[in-house]
Scaffold this motif. Structure first.
Motif, PDB file in Angstrom:
ATOM      1  N   TYR A 186       5.862   4.740   0.430  1.00  0.00           N
ATOM      2  CA  TYR A 186       5.449   3.474  -0.192  1.00  0.00           C
ATOM      3  C   TYR A 186       4.501   2.711   0.729  1.00  0.00           C
ATOM      4  N   GLY A 187       3.556   2.005   0.153  1.00  0.00           N
ATOM      5  CA  GLY A 187       2.765   1.080   0.968  1.00  0.00           C
ATOM      6  C   GLY A 187       1.378   0.855   0.401  1.00  0.00           C
ATOM      7  N   ALA A 188       0.937  -0.395   0.497  1.00  0.00           N
ATOM      8  CA  ALA A 188      -0.433  -0.725   0.094  1.00  0.00           C
ATOM      9  C   ALA A 188      -1.387  -0.115   1.113  1.00  0.00           C
ATOM     10  N   PRO A 189      -2.615   0.213   0.697  1.00  0.00           N
ATOM     11  CA  PRO A 189      -3.569   0.778   1.649  1.00  0.00           C
ATOM     12  C   PRO A 189      -3.795  -0.169   2.832  1.00  0.00           C
ATOM     13  N   GLN A 190      -3.807   0.383   4.051  1.00  0.00           N
ATOM     14  CA  GLN A 190      -4.158  -0.431   5.235  1.00  0.00           C
ATOM     15  C   GLN A 190      -5.589  -0.062   5.591  1.00  0.00           C
ATOM     16  N   LEU A 191      -6.552  -0.830   5.107  1.00  0.00           N
ATOM     17  CA  LEU A 191      -7.967  -0.503   5.294  1.00  0.00           C
ATOM     18  C   LEU A 191      -8.592  -1.513   6.244  1.00  0.00           C
ATOM     19  N   ASP A 192      -9.591  -1.021   6.977  1.00  0.00           N
ATOM     20  CA  ASP A 192     -10.274  -1.900   7.920  1.00  0.00           C
ATOM     21  C   ASP A 192     -11.446  -2.557   7.191  1.00  0.00           C
ATOM     22  N   VAL A 193     -11.151  -3.645   6.482  1.00  0.00           N
ATOM     23  CA  VAL A 193     -12.197  -4.355   5.733  1.00  0.00           C
ATOM     24  C   VAL A 193     -12.202  -5.820   6.165  1.00  0.00           C
ATOM     25  N   PRO A 194     -13.318  -6.519   5.945  1.00  0.00           N
ATOM     26  CA  PRO A 194     -13.394  -7.905   6.447  1.00  0.00           C
ATOM     27  C   PRO A 194     -12.392  -8.862   5.813  1.00  0.00           C
ATOM     28  N   VAL A 195     -12.071  -8.681   4.520  1.00  0.00           N
ATOM     29  CA  VAL A 195     -11.231  -9.666   3.838  1.00  0.00           C
ATOM     30  C   VAL A 195     -10.012  -8.958   3.225  1.00  0.00           C
ATOM     31  N   GLU A 207     -14.934  -2.335  -6.991  1.00  0.00           N
ATOM     32  CA  GLU A 207     -16.180  -3.086  -6.750  1.00  0.00           C
ATOM     33  C   GLU A 207     -15.955  -4.207  -5.724  1.00  0.00           C
ATOM     34  N   LEU A 208     -14.778  -4.837  -5.781  1.00  0.00           N
ATOM     35  CA  LEU A 208     -14.466  -5.864  -4.769  1.00  0.00           C
ATOM     36  C   LEU A 208     -14.383  -5.217  -3.387  1.00  0.00           C
ATOM     37  N   LEU A 209     -13.766  -4.050  -3.343  1.00  0.00           N
ATOM     38  CA  LEU A 209     -13.626  -3.355  -2.054  1.00  0.00           C
ATOM     39  C   LEU A 209     -14.994  -2.992  -1.476  1.00  0.00           C
ATOM     40  N   LYS A 210     -15.901  -2.566  -2.353  1.00  0.00           N
ATOM     41  CA  LYS A 210     -17.264  -2.259  -1.875  1.00  0.00           C
ATOM     42  C   LYS A 210     -17.888  -3.477  -1.219  1.00  0.00           C
ATOM     43  N   ARG A 211     -17.466  -4.664  -1.641  1.00  0.00           N
ATOM     44  CA  ARG A 211     -17.993  -5.912  -1.069  1.00  0.00           C
ATOM     45  C   ARG A 211     -17.113  -6.438   0.059  1.00  0.00           C
ATOM     46  N   GLY A 212     -16.193  -5.589   0.547  1.00  0.00           N
ATOM     47  CA  GLY A 212     -15.380  -5.947   1.714  1.00  0.00           C
ATOM     48  C   GLY A 212     -14.169  -6.802   1.398  1.00  0.00           C
ATOM     49  N   VAL A 213     -13.762  -6.859   0.115  1.00  0.00           N
ATOM     50  CA  VAL A 213     -12.627  -7.700  -0.271  1.00  0.00           C
ATOM     51  C   VAL A 213     -11.526  -6.802  -0.846  1.00  0.00           C
ATOM     52  N   LEU A 214     -10.390  -6.778  -0.164  1.00  0.00           N
ATOM     53  CA  LEU A 214      -9.279  -5.914  -0.575  1.00  0.00           C
ATOM     54  C   LEU A 214      -8.203  -6.760  -1.250  1.00  0.00           C
ATOM     55  N   ILE A 215      -7.961  -6.477  -2.547  1.00  0.00           N
ATOM     56  CA  ILE A 215      -6.852  -7.168  -3.230  1.00  0.00           C
ATOM     57  C   ILE A 215      -5.864  -6.083  -3.668  1.00  0.00           C
ATOM     58  N   ARG A 216      -5.054  -6.315  -4.679  1.00  0.00           N
ATOM     59  CA  ARG A 216      -4.007  -5.324  -5.021  1.00  0.00           C
ATOM     60  C   ARG A 216      -3.956  -5.070  -6.518  1.00  0.00           C
ATOM     61  N   VAL A 217      -3.961  -3.790  -6.850  1.00  0.00           N
ATOM     62  CA  VAL A 217      -3.710  -3.393  -8.243  1.00  0.00           C
ATOM     63  C   VAL A 217      -2.206  -3.239  -8.370  1.00  0.00           C
ATOM     64  N   VAL A 218      -1.571  -4.187  -9.014  1.00  0.00           N
ATOM     65  CA  VAL A 218      -0.107  -4.180  -9.090  1.00  0.00           C
ATOM     66  C   VAL A 218       0.300  -5.010 -10.304  1.00  0.00           C
ATOM     67  N   GLY A 219       1.504  -4.777 -10.796  1.00  0.00           N
ATOM     68  CA  GLY A 219       1.977  -5.570 -11.929  1.00  0.00           C
ATOM     69  C   GLY A 219       1.555  -4.968 -13.246  1.00  0.00           C
ATOM     70  N   PRO A 220       1.782  -5.710 -14.325  1.00  0.00           N
ATOM     71  CA  PRO A 220       1.508  -5.173 -15.653  1.00  0.00           C
ATOM     72  C   PRO A 220       0.025  -4.843 -15.835  1.00  0.00           C
ATOM     73  N   ALA A 221      -0.246  -3.894 -16.736  1.00  0.00           N
ATOM     74  CA  ALA A 221      -1.630  -3.505 -17.022  1.00  0.00           C
ATOM     75  C   ALA A 221      -2.444  -4.757 -17.347  1.00  0.00           C
ATOM     76  N   GLY A 222      -3.692  -4.777 -16.906  1.00  0.00           N
ATOM     77  CA  GLY A 222      -4.569  -5.894 -17.249  1.00  0.00           C
ATOM     78  C   GLY A 222      -4.627  -6.984 -16.200  1.00  0.00           C
ATOM     79  N   TRP A 223      -3.728  -6.901 -15.183  1.00  0.00           N
ATOM     80  CA  TRP A 223      -3.665  -7.964 -14.178  1.00  0.00           C
ATOM     81  C   TRP A 223      -4.015  -7.429 -12.793  1.00  0.00           C
ATOM     82  N   LEU A 224      -4.444  -8.318 -11.914  1.00  0.00           N
ATOM     83  CA  LEU A 224      -4.666  -8.016 -10.501  1.00  0.00           C
ATOM     84  C   LEU A 224      -4.022  -9.140  -9.677  1.00  0.00           C
ATOM     85  N   ARG A 225      -3.684  -8.814  -8.414  1.00  0.00           N
ATOM     86  CA  ARG A 225      -3.051  -9.838  -7.575  1.00  0.00           C
ATOM     87  C   ARG A 225      -3.901 -10.104  -6.336  1.00  0.00           C
ATOM     88  N   VAL A 226      -4.088 -11.361  -6.038  1.00  0.00           N
ATOM     89  CA  VAL A 226      -4.831 -11.740  -4.827  1.00  0.00           C
ATOM     90  C   VAL A 226      -3.974 -12.704  -4.008  1.00  0.00           C
TER      91      VAL A 226
END
Ligand code: PLP
Length: 386
Positions: free
Chosen positions: A20-29, A342-361
């Protein structure tokens, strides 16, 4: 995918499972794991270094396995934060609230027992259940992610869980859990049966308050109910509001009876002397550690208001009400993975989690949130046009 050799006798039920675990990526945000984005201030770092240096000569010895001084510090903190004074034997620490929760499952779950949660909720819960051979069942929430309390109570009677596990505020939705609903569940559980257990055995209610310091000011914590409800266990952490995720310190507030059950399953010396020293140092600086909480609450309110002014495919974004340091938003993203990429390409890492259609920041610093807003504004146009 991890390539596990097929000749290893991994438990049958774990074959094909991933860590288990969210990606640990070296991104600015990094806005994906609900941390406090503000670093401890230099005075706190100095206190940690001093306390760890002081105990270093004793590291040939095992630590205080009852971690009494730290339990006293939890008590002092809760007296201040939740206006409730608990005794040392009503408190217990571990390596993150992840370990607290695992210990609760080890003590109160197990073969033939079931834990009951409310969907959607924190995605680690089914893993604790799997790892302790505990059944895992979910009651549904309403469309606004609040509890459907009547359906939950019906399910408590139908399932006979040994643990009812509710998250306050909930992750990934951020939904606050009103105290009167917690009290209602506690009362039901005082007399409800536990399937497969002796007569007279009743479920415990576990309230996971990982994010509770971000609640609206003036509202209470379930900690204030502990003296009146011996079947209540409240899990807390220093990882979120307290800005101490890297130190791995969680704690449990509950009746002495519940704590004594957990002490049966804990590893001897589970909390290292270094961890205990670091946590005590942080508690010496509680004001500094909590100093950004109010600002993060304001950031949440401002970000929610901004998200509500944004559109995707002509419809305004939905934002779930949050009492936490993160927001679940969107509601009708038919391509949430593309938005995430697309957010990740711009250096912003958020989370795909929860019910379909939603994102978490998760709420970041002011600069990080500015970058998030700028990136999301671009990304929504690109993805809806694709
Ligand atoms: C609801 C909830 N509970 C518990 C945890 C675990 O936190 P920790 O083990 O860092 O205390 C998290 C972490 O994200 C969480 O979201």
């Amino acid at each position: 995918m991890s390539a596990i050799p097929q000749n290893l006798p991994l438990r049958n039920d774990l074959i094909g499972e991933e860590p288990y675990g969210a990606p640990q990526l070296d991104v600015p945000v990094c806005l994906n794991v609900n941390e406090n984005p503000y670093q401890p201030d230099p005075a706190v770092c100095e206190a940690i270094a001093r306390r760890v240096r002081d105990i270093a000569p004793t590291l040939n010895r095992y630590p205080d396995r009852e971690h009494i001084e730290l339990r006293q510090a939890f008590s002092d903190y809760l007296a201040r934060e939740s206006n409730t004074r608990l005794d040392v034997d009503e408190l217990w620490g571990a390596n993150g609230s992840n370990e607290i929760m695992l210990q609760l499952f080890q003590a109160f779950g197990g073969p033939g027992r079931t834990a009951l949660g409310a969907d959607p909720t924190y995605s680690m819960y089914p893993e604790y259940a799997r790892d302790t051979f505990t059944g895992w069942q979910l009651a549904h929430r309403k469309a606004d992610f609040t509890l459907d309390i009547e359906a939950l109570i019906e399910q408590i009677h139908a399932v006979g869980p040994s643990m009812v596990l509710l998250t306050s505020p909930n992750n990934p939705t951020g939904t606050p859990l009103p105290m009167d609903e917690i009290e209602r569940v506690l009362e039901v559980c005082e007399t409800a049966e536990v399937a497969g257990a002796n007569a007279g055995v009743h479920p415990i209610v576990v309230i996971d308050e990982a994010y509770v310091e971000f609640r609206k000011s003036g509202t209470e914590s379930a900690v204030s109910l502990i003296k009146a409800h011996p079947n209540l266990a409240v899990s807390r952490t220093m990882s979120k509001a307290f800005a101490f995720a890297g130190a791995r310190v969680g704690y449990l507030a509950a009746s002495k009876g519940i704590i004594d059950c957990v002490r049966i399953v804990r590893m001897p010396y589970h909390l290292s002397a270094v961890t205990q020293a670091a946590a005590l140092a942080a508690f010496e600086h509680t004001d500094e550690q909590l100093s950004r909480v109010e600002h993060l609450r304001e950031t949440r309110e401002a970000t929610a208001a901004w998200l509500e002014t944004q559109t995707y495919k002509g419809e305004p974004l939905d934002v779930a009400e949050s009492g936490s340091n993160f927001l679940l938003f969107g509601g009708h993203f038919d391509k949430r993975d593309e938005i995430f990429d697309e957010l990740l390409k711009r250096g912003v890492l958020i989370r795909v989690v929860g019910p379909a259609g939603w994102l978490r920041v998760c709420m970041g610093t002011d600069e990080e949130m500015a970058r998030f807003r700028e990136a999301l504004t671009q990304v929504l146009r690109i993805v809806e046009a694709a």
